[in-house]
Design a protein around this motif. Sequence first.
Motif, PDB file in Angstrom:
ATOM      1  N   PHE A  60     -47.480 -73.017  50.727  1.00 30.89           N
ATOM      2  CA  PHE A  60     -48.327 -74.128  49.674  1.00 30.89           C
ATOM      3  C   PHE A  60     -49.616 -74.058  50.331  1.00 30.89           C
ATOM      4  O   PHE A  60     -51.219 -74.665  49.816  1.00 30.89           O
ATOM      5  CB  PHE A  60     -48.616 -75.357  51.238  1.00 30.89           C
ATOM      6  N   GLY A  64     -52.363 -76.777  44.250  1.00 29.57           N
ATOM      7  CA  GLY A  64     -52.294 -76.878  43.334  1.00 29.57           C
ATOM      8  C   GLY A  64     -50.783 -76.103  42.787  1.00 29.57           C
ATOM      9  O   GLY A  64     -50.630 -75.974  41.058  1.00 29.57           O
ATOM     10  N   PHE A  66     -46.873 -75.049  43.141  1.00 29.58           N
ATOM     11  CA  PHE A  66     -45.763 -75.279  43.791  1.00 29.58           C
ATOM     12  C   PHE A  66     -44.409 -74.518  44.077  1.00 29.58           C
ATOM     13  O   PHE A  66     -45.232 -73.049  44.628  1.00 29.58           O
ATOM     14  CB  PHE A  66     -44.790 -75.246  41.837  1.00 29.58           C
ATOM     15  N   PRO A  67     -43.600 -75.340  45.612  1.00 28.40           N
ATOM     16  CA  PRO A  67     -43.752 -76.565  45.134  1.00 28.40           C
ATOM     17  C   PRO A  67     -44.766 -77.363  46.042  1.00 28.40           C
ATOM     18  O   PRO A  67     -45.888 -77.009  47.058  1.00 28.40           O
ATOM     19  CB  PRO A  67     -42.524 -76.912  46.147  1.00 28.40           C
ATOM     20  N   GLU A  68     -44.265 -78.666  45.434  1.00 31.63           N
ATOM     21  CA  GLU A  68     -45.444 -79.857  46.322  1.00 31.63           C
ATOM     22  C   GLU A  68     -45.440 -79.450  47.502  1.00 31.63           C
ATOM     23  O   GLU A  68     -44.311 -79.849  48.214  1.00 31.63           O
ATOM     24  CB  GLU A  68     -45.219 -81.116  45.901  1.00 31.63           C
ATOM     25  N   PRO A  69     -46.687 -79.765  48.800  1.00 36.92           N
ATOM     26  CA  PRO A  69     -46.848 -80.051  49.885  1.00 36.92           C
ATOM     27  C   PRO A  69     -45.999 -80.731  50.425  1.00 36.92           C
ATOM     28  O   PRO A  69     -46.158 -81.852  50.146  1.00 36.92           O
ATOM     29  CB  PRO A  69     -48.901 -79.969  49.929  1.00 36.92           C
ATOM     30  N   THR A  70     -45.673 -80.155  52.014  1.00 39.14           N
ATOM     31  CA  THR A  70     -44.898 -81.787  52.658  1.00 39.14           C
ATOM     32  C   THR A  70     -45.526 -82.671  53.332  1.00 39.14           C
ATOM     33  O   THR A  70     -46.888 -82.443  53.740  1.00 39.14           O
ATOM     34  CB  THR A  70     -43.988 -80.874  53.888  1.00 39.14           C
TER      35      THR A  70
END
Length: 106
Positions: A60, A64, A66-70
């Motif tokens: 992360f 911007g 990928f994947p979307e941060p947790t």
Amino acid sequence: MYRFVGNAPCDIGGTRYERFGSRAEFTRELAEDVLTGGGCFIPEPDFRTIGVTDAEVQMFGYAGGFPEPTPEFVHKKQRAQARAIQLMNDLSLLDAFNVDSQEAGE
């Protein structure tokens, strides 16, 4: 050792820091200059205390990406950035105190 915790890229001494969690080796004096100049870095021990892992940095670290941060990572990132702001403020207050002390001694 310090860690970059900013959102925007930062250039220091010919090195560009873009990834959240990138390692930086500064002398104490340079670290103080970087922080008072608005550089968003925190000491390695603070970074570890916040709990950011190397796996999270890899996954992360780029804004911007990928994947979307947790949500957990986002919270850790916010804590790291709050710590950097605290360090900047502490150094600014210290600088102001030192200037006032020097002026009083004149």
